[in-house]
Design an enzyme around this catalytic site. Structure first.
Site, PDB file in Angstrom:
ATOM      1  N   ASN A   1       0.813  -1.223   0.000  1.00  0.00           N
ATOM      2  CA  ASN A   1       0.000   0.000   0.000  1.00  0.00           C
ATOM      3  C   ASN A   1       0.848   1.275   0.000  1.00  0.00           C
ATOM      4  O   ASN A   1       1.665   1.491   0.887  1.00  0.00           O
ATOM      5  CB  ASN A   1      -0.888  -0.025   1.264  1.00  0.00           C
ATOM      6  CG  ASN A   1      -2.068   0.920   1.174  1.00  0.00           C
ATOM      7  OD1 ASN A   1      -2.285   1.556   0.138  1.00  0.00           O
ATOM      8  ND2 ASN A   1      -2.845   1.003   2.241  1.00  0.00           N
TER       9      ASN A   1
ATOM     10  N   HIS B   1     -14.873  -5.521  10.400  1.00  0.00           N
ATOM     11  CA  HIS B   1     -14.579  -4.191  10.949  1.00  0.00           C
ATOM     12  C   HIS B   1     -15.840  -3.383  11.193  1.00  0.00           C
ATOM     13  O   HIS B   1     -16.477  -2.957  10.234  1.00  0.00           O
ATOM     14  CB  HIS B   1     -13.779  -3.376   9.945  1.00  0.00           C
ATOM     15  CG  HIS B   1     -12.344  -3.766   9.869  1.00  0.00           C
ATOM     16  ND1 HIS B   1     -11.364  -2.860   9.569  1.00  0.00           N
ATOM     17  CD2 HIS B   1     -11.723  -4.955  10.052  1.00  0.00           C
ATOM     18  CE1 HIS B   1     -10.194  -3.489   9.568  1.00  0.00           C
ATOM     19  NE2 HIS B   1     -10.390  -4.757   9.853  1.00  0.00           N
TER      20      HIS B   1
ATOM     21  N   ARG C   1     -14.041  -6.384  15.055  1.00  0.00           N
ATOM     22  CA  ARG C   1     -13.124  -5.340  15.488  1.00  0.00           C
ATOM     23  C   ARG C   1     -13.914  -4.040  15.573  1.00  0.00           C
ATOM     24  O   ARG C   1     -14.677  -3.720  14.657  1.00  0.00           O
ATOM     25  CB  ARG C   1     -12.000  -5.216  14.459  1.00  0.00           C
ATOM     26  CG  ARG C   1     -11.003  -4.139  14.767  1.00  0.00           C
ATOM     27  CD  ARG C   1      -9.986  -3.984  13.636  1.00  0.00           C
ATOM     28  NE  ARG C   1     -10.166  -2.715  12.987  1.00  0.00           N
ATOM     29  CZ  ARG C   1      -9.230  -2.069  12.291  1.00  0.00           C
ATOM     30  NH1 ARG C   1      -8.026  -2.611  12.154  1.00  0.00           N
ATOM     31  NH2 ARG C   1      -9.465  -0.931  11.725  1.00  0.00           N
TER      32      ARG C   1
ATOM     33  N   TYR D   1      -7.896   6.952  13.255  1.00  0.00           N
ATOM     34  CA  TYR D   1      -7.640   5.733  12.484  1.00  0.00           C
ATOM     35  C   TYR D   1      -8.834   4.768  12.604  1.00  0.00           C
ATOM     36  O   TYR D   1      -9.411   4.614  13.673  1.00  0.00           O
ATOM     37  CB  TYR D   1      -6.379   5.007  12.988  1.00  0.00           C
ATOM     38  CG  TYR D   1      -6.351   3.599  12.468  1.00  0.00           C
ATOM     39  CD1 TYR D   1      -5.960   3.341  11.166  1.00  0.00           C
ATOM     40  CD2 TYR D   1      -6.827   2.540  13.248  1.00  0.00           C
ATOM     41  CE1 TYR D   1      -6.022   2.063  10.643  1.00  0.00           C
ATOM     42  CE2 TYR D   1      -6.889   1.249  12.734  1.00  0.00           C
ATOM     43  CZ  TYR D   1      -6.494   1.025  11.438  1.00  0.00           C
ATOM     44  OH  TYR D   1      -6.574  -0.236  10.917  1.00  0.00           O
TER      45      TYR D   1
ATOM     46  N   ASP E   1      -7.750  -2.212  17.346  1.00  0.00           N
ATOM     47  CA  ASP E   1      -6.435  -1.911  16.763  1.00  0.00           C
ATOM     48  C   ASP E   1      -5.948  -0.553  17.271  1.00  0.00           C
ATOM     49  O   ASP E   1      -6.578   0.476  17.007  1.00  0.00           O
ATOM     50  CB  ASP E   1      -6.585  -1.895  15.233  1.00  0.00           C
ATOM     51  CG  ASP E   1      -5.252  -1.831  14.504  1.00  0.00           C
ATOM     52  OD1 ASP E   1      -4.215  -1.578  15.162  1.00  0.00           O
ATOM     53  OD2 ASP E   1      -5.245  -2.036  13.276  1.00  0.00           O
TER      54      ASP E   1
ATOM     55  N   HIS F   1      -3.103   0.663  16.332  1.00  0.00           N
ATOM     56  CA  HIS F   1      -2.380   1.189  15.166  1.00  0.00           C
ATOM     57  C   HIS F   1      -1.108   1.954  15.529  1.00  0.00           C
ATOM     58  O   HIS F   1      -0.865   3.062  15.035  1.00  0.00           O
ATOM     59  CB  HIS F   1      -3.304   2.032  14.284  1.00  0.00           C
ATOM     60  CG  HIS F   1      -3.072   1.789  12.818  1.00  0.00           C
ATOM     61  ND1 HIS F   1      -2.463   2.706  12.004  1.00  0.00           N
ATOM     62  CD2 HIS F   1      -3.352   0.724  12.038  1.00  0.00           C
ATOM     63  CE1 HIS F   1      -2.384   2.212  10.769  1.00  0.00           C
ATOM     64  NE2 HIS F   1      -2.910   1.010  10.774  1.00  0.00           N
TER      65      HIS F   1
ATOM     66  N   GLU G   1      -4.475  -4.884  19.273  1.00  0.00           N
ATOM     67  CA  GLU G   1      -3.497  -4.994  18.177  1.00  0.00           C
ATOM     68  C   GLU G   1      -2.581  -3.774  18.106  1.00  0.00           C
ATOM     69  O   GLU G   1      -3.028  -2.653  18.334  1.00  0.00           O
ATOM     70  CB  GLU G   1      -4.317  -5.133  16.891  1.00  0.00           C
ATOM     71  CG  GLU G   1      -3.532  -5.054  15.611  1.00  0.00           C
ATOM     72  CD  GLU G   1      -4.470  -5.177  14.412  1.00  0.00           C
ATOM     73  OE1 GLU G   1      -5.567  -5.769  14.537  1.00  0.00           O
ATOM     74  OE2 GLU G   1      -4.104  -4.672  13.344  1.00  0.00           O
TER      75      GLU G   1
ATOM     76  N   GLU H   1       1.466  -6.969  11.444  1.00  0.00           N
ATOM     77  CA  GLU H   1       1.041  -6.708  10.066  1.00  0.00           C
ATOM     78  C   GLU H   1       2.121  -6.008   9.253  1.00  0.00           C
ATOM     79  O   GLU H   1       2.121  -6.105   8.035  1.00  0.00           O
ATOM     80  CB  GLU H   1      -0.278  -5.924  10.024  1.00  0.00           C
ATOM     81  CG  GLU H   1      -0.176  -4.493  10.502  1.00  0.00           C
ATOM     82  CD  GLU H   1      -1.520  -3.766  10.485  1.00  0.00           C
ATOM     83  OE1 GLU H   1      -2.548  -4.394  10.768  1.00  0.00           O
ATOM     84  OE2 GLU H   1      -1.521  -2.563  10.182  1.00  0.00           O
TER      85      GLU H   1
ATOM     86  N   ARG I   1       0.565 -11.555  13.468  1.00  0.00           N
ATOM     87  CA  ARG I   1      -0.322 -11.133  12.388  1.00  0.00           C
ATOM     88  C   ARG I   1       0.365 -10.965  11.032  1.00  0.00           C
ATOM     89  O   ARG I   1      -0.125 -10.268  10.152  1.00  0.00           O
ATOM     90  CB  ARG I   1      -1.032  -9.828  12.781  1.00  0.00           C
ATOM     91  CG  ARG I   1      -1.873  -9.961  14.048  1.00  0.00           C
ATOM     92  CD  ARG I   1      -2.784  -8.776  14.248  1.00  0.00           C
ATOM     93  NE  ARG I   1      -3.700  -8.622  13.150  1.00  0.00           N
ATOM     94  CZ  ARG I   1      -3.598  -7.700  12.196  1.00  0.00           C
ATOM     95  NH1 ARG I   1      -2.608  -6.837  12.212  1.00  0.00           N
ATOM     96  NH2 ARG I   1      -4.487  -7.650  11.228  1.00  0.00           N
TER      97      ARG I   1
ATOM     98  N   HIS J   1      -3.197 -10.454   8.965  1.00  0.00           N
ATOM     99  CA  HIS J   1      -3.677  -9.197   8.404  1.00  0.00           C
ATOM    100  C   HIS J   1      -4.495  -9.499   7.142  1.00  0.00           C
ATOM    101  O   HIS J   1      -4.090 -10.327   6.334  1.00  0.00           O
ATOM    102  CB  HIS J   1      -2.412  -8.400   8.051  1.00  0.00           C
ATOM    103  CG  HIS J   1      -2.619  -7.005   7.604  1.00  0.00           C
ATOM    104  ND1 HIS J   1      -1.669  -6.354   6.859  1.00  0.00           N
ATOM    105  CD2 HIS J   1      -3.621  -6.123   7.797  1.00  0.00           C
ATOM    106  CE1 HIS J   1      -2.080  -5.121   6.614  1.00  0.00           C
ATOM    107  NE2 HIS J   1      -3.257  -4.948   7.174  1.00  0.00           N
TER     108      HIS J   1
ATOM    109  N   ASP K   1      -6.242  -3.542   1.412  1.00  0.00           N
ATOM    110  CA  ASP K   1      -5.092  -3.265   0.544  1.00  0.00           C
ATOM    111  C   ASP K   1      -4.292  -4.535   0.242  1.00  0.00           C
ATOM    112  O   ASP K   1      -3.304  -4.483  -0.481  1.00  0.00           O
ATOM    113  CB  ASP K   1      -4.193  -2.170   1.128  1.00  0.00           C
ATOM    114  CG  ASP K   1      -3.793  -2.418   2.568  1.00  0.00           C
ATOM    115  OD1 ASP K   1      -4.648  -2.300   3.453  1.00  0.00           O
ATOM    116  OD2 ASP K   1      -2.614  -2.737   2.792  1.00  0.00           O
TER     117      ASP K   1
ATOM    118  N   GLU L   1      -8.233 -11.754   9.612  1.00  0.00           N
ATOM    119  CA  GLU L   1      -8.936 -10.482   9.364  1.00  0.00           C
ATOM    120  C   GLU L   1      -9.610 -10.537   7.995  1.00  0.00           C
ATOM    121  O   GLU L   1      -9.039 -11.050   7.039  1.00  0.00           O
ATOM    122  CB  GLU L   1      -7.926  -9.324   9.402  1.00  0.00           C
ATOM    123  CG  GLU L   1      -8.553  -7.965   9.173  1.00  0.00           C
ATOM    124  CD  GLU L   1      -7.531  -6.828   9.208  1.00  0.00           C
ATOM    125  OE1 GLU L   1      -6.320  -7.090   9.055  1.00  0.00           O
ATOM    126  OE2 GLU L   1      -7.950  -5.679   9.400  1.00  0.00           O
TER     127      GLU L   1
ATOM    128  N   TRP M   1       1.106   7.163  11.692  1.00  0.00           N
ATOM    129  CA  TRP M   1      -0.193   6.789  11.143  1.00  0.00           C
ATOM    130  C   TRP M   1      -0.437   5.356  11.524  1.00  0.00           C
ATOM    131  O   TRP M   1      -1.209   4.910  12.209  1.00  0.00           O
ATOM    132  CB  TRP M   1      -0.253   6.928   9.621  1.00  0.00           C
ATOM    133  CG  TRP M   1      -1.537   6.304   9.124  1.00  0.00           C
ATOM    134  CD1 TRP M   1      -1.683   5.097   8.497  1.00  0.00           C
ATOM    135  CD2 TRP M   1      -2.876   6.815   9.280  1.00  0.00           C
ATOM    136  NE1 TRP M   1      -3.014   4.833   8.252  1.00  0.00           N
ATOM    137  CE2 TRP M   1      -3.770   5.875   8.724  1.00  0.00           C
ATOM    138  CE3 TRP M   1      -3.399   7.984   9.849  1.00  0.00           C
ATOM    139  CZ2 TRP M   1      -5.158   6.064   8.717  1.00  0.00           C
ATOM    140  CZ3 TRP M   1      -4.770   8.173   9.835  1.00  0.00           C
ATOM    141  CH2 TRP M   1      -5.638   7.223   9.273  1.00  0.00           C
TER     142      TRP M   1
END
Ligand code: CS2
Ligand code: MG
Length: 402
Positions: free
Chosen positions: A37, A122, A147, A159, A210, A212, A236, A262, A283, A312, A316, A339, A402
């Site tokens: 991605n 999600h 999630r 996020y 998550d 993130h 996560e 991930e 993951r 993961h 993407d 996921e 991010w």
């Protein structure tokens, strides 16, 4: 048997996907996902300029040897670009081997360990009420594991909160868009979200969240502890995993299960976390961690520490990766969860596939290979479009994760 040709197909049916197609002198072909991605074209170049010329003439049955050739032979090992390129070759070769043998990949790996692969969907919303509704929607769809991510009061574009409820996609701008982050507001908010979800639906379903990579170790410890009453399936990416020691600190404070991986590319990224039993789920994925050949090594290492897989599966990662992952998940003895973010109908059309969702489980299908194809004519109608994930800054302007 020889590899006769190999080429890279880039298509953007709503988002960019990179696919490697390997053709043999016996008419059998295989495909592998090479999507990274926001850095898609770097993998295209790696494959076209450096990998494909070496592949031509090789025996496609020698999956292990070709993996070692590409990994050891590059001298510069690891990294997401290299490992996604190797993964694409590896996945395409497993696909070819399956087609040659007339067997689905899970049979080549040793056969199914389970009938269905439990997936998590999600649920997200702009606020707690919307997220609670979204969780209800996923329950209605039959999901066993969900999630939950929610907008945070005072934070613009947190996020995990997308524009569409089912097809979350943050990589939507020709240059990275700017979001603002505040961990304190997030930490105040998330325990309330999970309390509300449990109050509303009880404890029958698995819930995941998550982080993130946004917390410091002590912040992650605080969140893990605060979420203990909600009995999460996992928390996560609590903290960036470059410093793996950080997980020791989180572990000392909370029994909330931890998942990470991930953005990992090799077993070396996972090794210390696994051997020190600092995580509960690993993951890593087929596409970003060197393909089925390497993911199997990671899962086997994890198994001896009772750590389970939780690959993961964001949008993407292309349907080709999803197909391969489901074969892997069907076989891997220490499977945890997979996921599953649904692809758009346009993407599903470009990549006809055998896998299906039913009542919270996914099924890989029994077609030989991984059971996913690419409609090249249709793919050509969707040319590459630059698209980036957002970036995040703190309220005072400091660059953040991010
Ligand atoms: C994520 C992804 O699915 C996940 O758990 O963390 O949304 C991730 O941000 C993207 O795959 C990045 O490309
Ligand atoms: Mg994640």
């Amino acid at each position: 048997m020889k590899i006769q040709s190999a080429r890279v197909i880039v298509t953007c049916p709503g988002r960019n996907f990179v696919t490697l197609k390997i053709e043999t002198d016996q008419g059998v072909f295989g495909i592998g996902d090479a999507t990274l991605n926001g850095r898609e074209l770097s993998v295209v170049s790696y494959l076209e300029d450096h990998v494909i010329p070496c592949l031509i003439g090789m025996d496609p049955r020698r999956i292990e040897d070709i993996w070692q050739y590409l990994y050891r032979g590059a001298y510069w090992r690891r990294g997401p670009v290299t490992m996604s390129a190797i993964a694409a070759v590896d996945t395409a070769l497993w696909d070819i081997k399956g087609k040659m043998a007339g067997m689905p990949i899970y049979d080549l790996l040793g056969g199914k360990s389970r009938d269905g692969v439990m997936v998590y969907g999600h649920a997200n919303g702009a606020d707690i009420a919307e997220t609670v509704d979204a969780v209800g929607h996923y329950i209605d769809l039959g999901y066993k594991a969900i999630r939950a991510q929610s907008g945070v009061p005072g934070i613009k574009d947190a996020y995990g909160v997308g524009r569409g409820k089912l097809f979350y996609e943050p990589a939507d701008a020709a240059l990275p868009s700017l979001t603002i982050w505040d961990t304190k507001k997030y930490l105040d908010h998330i325990p309330k979200l999970f309390e509300k979800i449990r109050d509303t639906y009880g404890f029958e379903h698995h819930l995941l969240h998550d982080g993130h990579h946004r917390m410091t170790p002590i912040e992650a410890a605080q969140l893990g502890k605060a979420l203990e009453p909600a009995k999460l399936f996992w928390l996560e990416d609590a903290t960036p995993a470059e410093n793996q020691e950080a997980f020791k600190l989180i572990r000392q404070h909370t029994t909330t299960p931890l998942a990470v991986g991930e953005i990992f590319n090799t077993i070396w990224d996972c090794k210390d976390l696994i051997q020190n039993q600092l995580i509960d789920y690993i993951r890593a994925t087929v596409v970003h961690a060197g393909g089925i050949t390497h993911l199997r090594r990671i899962a086997d290492l994890a198994a001896i520490y009772q750590i389970k897989t939780g690959s993961h599966g964001a949008t993407d990662l292309s349907p080709v990766c999803m197909g391969a992952a489901l074969h892997f998940d069907s076989w891997v003895p220490n499977f945890g969860i997979q996921e599953y973010m649904r692809h758009t109908p346009e993407t599903d059309e470009v990549f006809p596939h055998n896998y299906r969702f039913e009542q919270g489980y996914m099924y890989a299908g029994d077609a030989p290979g991984h059971g996913v194809d690419i409609d090249e004519k249709l793919a050509a109608k969707y040319p590459y479009q630059p698209a980036y994930l957002p970036v995040a800054r703190l309220e005072d302007g400091t660059m953040f994760n991010w």
